[in-house]
Design an enzyme around this catalytic site. Structure first.
Site, PDB file in Angstrom:
ATOM      1  N   ASP A  46      26.873   2.564 -40.294  1.00 18.03           N
ATOM      2  CA  ASP A  46      25.966   1.809 -41.152  1.00 18.03           C
ATOM      3  C   ASP A  46      26.395   1.806 -42.610  1.00 18.03           C
ATOM      4  O   ASP A  46      25.874   1.048 -43.415  1.00 18.03           O
ATOM      5  CB  ASP A  46      24.540   2.364 -41.040  1.00 18.03           C
ATOM      6  CG  ASP A  46      23.995   2.156 -39.650  1.00 18.03           C
ATOM      7  OD1 ASP A  46      24.156   1.038 -39.133  1.00 18.03           O
ATOM      8  OD2 ASP A  46      23.436   3.102 -39.073  1.00 18.03           O
TER       9      ASP A  46
ATOM     10  N   HIS B 179      25.864  12.154 -38.639  1.00 13.10           N
ATOM     11  CA  HIS B 179      25.685  11.607 -37.292  1.00 13.10           C
ATOM     12  C   HIS B 179      25.441  12.764 -36.342  1.00 13.10           C
ATOM     13  O   HIS B 179      26.029  13.832 -36.507  1.00 13.10           O
ATOM     14  CB  HIS B 179      26.933  10.819 -36.858  1.00 13.10           C
ATOM     15  CG  HIS B 179      26.663   9.891 -35.737  1.00 13.10           C
ATOM     16  ND1 HIS B 179      26.722  10.293 -34.420  1.00 13.10           N
ATOM     17  CD2 HIS B 179      26.294   8.592 -35.731  1.00 13.10           C
ATOM     18  CE1 HIS B 179      26.421   9.256 -33.662  1.00 13.10           C
ATOM     19  NE2 HIS B 179      26.143   8.219 -34.419  1.00 13.10           N
TER      20      HIS B 179
HETATM   21  N1  COA Z   1      22.395  13.463 -46.524  1.00 14.01           N
HETATM   22  C1  COA Z   1      22.192  14.756 -46.844  1.00 14.01           C
HETATM   23  N2  COA Z   1      22.059  15.764 -45.971  1.00 14.01           N
HETATM   24  C2  COA Z   1      22.132  15.441 -44.679  1.00 14.01           C
HETATM   25  C3  COA Z   1      22.341  14.118 -44.229  1.00 14.01           C
HETATM   26  C4  COA Z   1      22.468  13.114 -45.208  1.00 14.01           C
HETATM   27  N3  COA Z   1      22.672  11.829 -44.860  1.00 14.01           N
HETATM   28  N4  COA Z   1      22.380  14.085 -42.892  1.00 14.01           N
HETATM   29  C5  COA Z   1      22.177  15.340 -42.483  1.00 14.01           C
HETATM   30  N5  COA Z   1      22.046  16.171 -43.565  1.00 14.01           N
HETATM   31  C6  COA Z   1      21.864  17.616 -43.514  1.00 14.01           C
HETATM   32  C7  COA Z   1      20.470  17.955 -43.000  1.00 14.01           C
HETATM   33  O1  COA Z   1      19.549  18.073 -44.070  1.00 14.01           O
HETATM   34  C8  COA Z   1      20.726  19.265 -42.305  1.00 14.01           C
HETATM   35  O2  COA Z   1      20.796  20.277 -43.290  1.00 14.01           O
HETATM   36  P1  COA Z   1      20.332  21.783 -42.958  1.00 14.01           P
HETATM   37  O3  COA Z   1      21.299  22.284 -41.919  1.00 14.01           O
HETATM   38  O4  COA Z   1      20.446  22.484 -44.264  1.00 14.01           O
HETATM   39  O5  COA Z   1      18.934  21.673 -42.449  1.00 14.01           O
HETATM   40  C9  COA Z   1      22.118  19.116 -41.703  1.00 14.01           C
HETATM   41  O6  COA Z   1      22.779  18.135 -42.556  1.00 14.01           O
HETATM   42  C10 COA Z   1      22.106  18.620 -40.270  1.00 14.01           C
HETATM   43  O7  COA Z   1      21.391  17.396 -40.217  1.00 14.01           O
HETATM   44  P2  COA Z   1      20.304  17.000 -39.133  1.00 14.01           P
HETATM   45  O8  COA Z   1      19.292  16.096 -39.778  1.00 14.01           O
HETATM   46  O9  COA Z   1      19.805  18.225 -38.458  1.00 14.01           O
HETATM   47  O10 COA Z   1      21.210  16.193 -38.153  1.00 14.01           O
HETATM   48  P3  COA Z   1      20.704  15.250 -36.996  1.00 14.01           P
HETATM   49  O11 COA Z   1      21.783  15.239 -36.011  1.00 14.01           O
HETATM   50  O12 COA Z   1      19.341  15.646 -36.545  1.00 14.01           O
HETATM   51  O13 COA Z   1      20.537  13.822 -37.701  1.00 14.01           O
HETATM   52  C11 COA Z   1      21.107  11.768 -38.684  1.00 14.01           C
HETATM   53  C12 COA Z   1      21.538  12.877 -37.726  1.00 14.01           C
HETATM   54  C13 COA Z   1      22.070  10.578 -38.540  1.00 14.01           C
HETATM   55  C14 COA Z   1      19.695  11.279 -38.327  1.00 14.01           C
HETATM   56  C15 COA Z   1      21.123  12.305 -40.121  1.00 14.01           C
HETATM   57  O14 COA Z   1      22.443  12.695 -40.480  1.00 14.01           O
HETATM   58  C16 COA Z   1      20.593  11.293 -41.129  1.00 14.01           C
HETATM   59  O15 COA Z   1      19.381  11.237 -41.339  1.00 14.01           O
HETATM   60  N6  COA Z   1      21.485  10.461 -41.767  1.00 14.01           N
HETATM   61  C17 COA Z   1      21.044   9.423 -42.643  1.00 14.01           C
HETATM   62  C18 COA Z   1      20.530   8.221 -41.841  1.00 14.01           C
HETATM   63  C19 COA Z   1      21.632   7.447 -41.167  1.00 14.01           C
HETATM   64  O16 COA Z   1      22.637   7.112 -41.781  1.00 14.01           O
HETATM   65  N7  COA Z   1      21.408   7.094 -39.895  1.00 14.01           N
HETATM   66  C20 COA Z   1      22.326   6.257 -39.127  1.00 14.01           C
HETATM   67  C21 COA Z   1      22.941   6.999 -37.985  1.00 14.01           C
HETATM   68  S1  COA Z   1      24.173   5.987 -37.197  1.00 14.01           S
END
Ligand code: COA
Length: 430
Positions: A365, A308
């Protein structure tokens, strides 16, 4: 709004230019530095891709402390509201800023049950969609279409009426889009049913049979809606504020929020979680393999329902739902192997250094899909249910923005990286 100016202002040094910046702090102590005059005074803009560090507004609606796993609606902890309140009362609280008195709640409830019908002509719109249409596409199109029936939506005097209309009608539209997807006749809203019971009734009743809404379904839906009701400046809410800042009408504005919510990184994640769990089950239930995929950057695989932008410790909504998933499945007598896989995934991820280091925890979720599934709600409707829950939050944020003096149209800047000015050489002269 309770914000106070801190006595220590920030100083920014850019080359030989020094700038005093105003610093403000909110009621829970979070601090901001006002950079609105930065470009005028220095020619420089700030860069913050994904807006992870950018405050776009002052808001008195929802507070989140991602480090401590705190979520407050108008100052009330989510756990307390989930335990004691109901979705209609929470909607009122979010939109109007205080818990309703008995009289206010009765009036609100009355209004919400007496604006549920959509114009009969709109039923023809549903006919035009192919059966395979995603209900989120139908939902956003229908909400935008409401502007054709309520052209008064631009008039500030009608803001409150249109808020009621939208709250009352969204569940009718959501239920109709479900009926459309399963090819069944529409079931009309019933004024004698409470909000969540009416939604369940419109989805699951059929004209030829008596259908009494099971209390367990009504309660489960109400809880899910409360937990989704607002989440401050997330992607869809910021979209609502951005579109609303252009003075687009309320229906067009909320329709844009619905589209933003649809994405799998946002509200669409609940559908993706179930699809992921089903995939793991078909693959023999080897969840460890998928933990490894998630850690492998080459695989491009993410553990859906994990991580998140704001919560870096735990998502309080996910904790409530984990308990609720067990309870609802027990009450319904359902033994869903996906719940077992989800729990195993969570347990393994919480012990894994990759997830610990990146502070990745189950989000709302992760368990909501398991409950929707147990309730008999099909996967492609999950995000529609999320939209129904999030609507009061969008409306509250939109209303707050509209009532804030001096709000300007949202218009971020950019750093241009394209070609510098160059000569055009025509291939053929005209
Ligand atoms: N599985 C594996 N790795 C994950 C991850 C996941 N669900 N979520 C984040 N990461 C990793 C990213 O690859 C990133 O790695 P890095 O530092 O090596 O590049 C790090 O954790 C930070 O993630 P980031 O994507 O930059 O965080 P964000 O704040 O931009 O994105 C979300 C947040 C929620 C979009 C992201 O965690 C995600 O895509 N989760 C899955 C979708 C989801 O459940 N969405 C509902 C949100 S309520």
């Amino acid at each position: 709004m309770e914000t106070k100016i801190l006595d220590k202002s920030a100083k920014l040094l850019i080359g030989d230019k020094e700038l005093d910046l105003l610093s403000t702090t909110g009621t829970e102590g979070e601090t901001s530095i006002d950079i609105t005059k930065l470009r005028d005074k220095t020619g420089v803009i700030t860069m913050d891709s994904g807006y992870g560090n950018t405050g776009s507004c002052f808001s008195a609606i929802t507070f989140i402390d991602g480090e401590k796993g705190i979520l407050l609606y108008r100052g009330y902890p989510i756990e307390v509201l989930a335990e004691n309140s109901n979705f209609v009362e929470v909607s009122y609280l979010l939109i109007y800023g205080h818990l309703p008195s008995k009289k206010e709640l009765e009036k609100f409830q009355y209004d919400l049950t007496h604006h549920t019908l959509i114009h009969e002509d709109m039923k023809k719109f549903f006919e035009g969609f192919p059966p395979s249409a995603h209900p989120m596409g139908i939902l956003s199109a229908m909400v935008s279409s409401l502007s054709a029936y309520y052209p008064d939506a631009y008039n500030p005097e009608n803001y409150d009426l249109n808020i009621i209309r939208l709250l009352a009608k969204l569940k009718t539209i959501a239920a109709f889009s479900y009926k459309k997807s399963v090819g069944q006749p529409f079931i009309y809203p019933r004024n004698d049913l409470r909000f969540s019971a009416d939604m369940i009734h419109m989805m699951f009743a059929v004209p030829s049979e008596e259908y009494e809404v099971p209390k367990v379904l009504e309660d489960a839906l109400d809880l899910l809606l409360i937990l989704h009701a607002d989440h401050e400046q997330n992607c869809s809410t910021s979209t609502v504020r951005m579109v609303g800042s252009s003075n687009a009408n309320l229906f067009a504005t909320i329709s844009a929020g619905i589209c933003a919510l649809w994405g799998p990184l946002h509200g669409g994640a609940n559908q993706e979680v179930i699809e992921m769990l089903e995939h793991i089950k078909k693959d023999g239930g080897n969840y460890k393999k998928y933990i490894n995929f998630a850690k492998d950057k080459e695989s491009n695989f993410k553990l859906m329902g994990f991580g998140h932008r704001v919560y870096k410790n735990f998502d309080p909504r996910a904790q409530i739902l984990k308990g609720s998933a067990d309870k609802v499945l027990n009450l319904l007598g359902i033994n869903d192997p996906l719940l077992e896989i989800a729990k195993n995934l969570e347990e393994a991820a919480l012990k894994d250094p990759y997830f610990i280091e990146k502070k990745l925890y189950p989000n709302v979720d992760f368990y909501s899909g398991i409950i929707y599934r147990a309730m008999g709600i099909p996967t492609n409707m999950f995000t529609v249910m999320f939209a129904l829950g999030r609507l009061p939050g969008w409306l509250a944020q939109w209303k707050e923005m509209k009532e804030t003096p001096g709000i300007r149209i949202s218009r971020p800047r950019q750093i241009y990286t394209g070609a510098a000015k160059r000569e055009y050489t025509p291939i053929n002269k005209r």
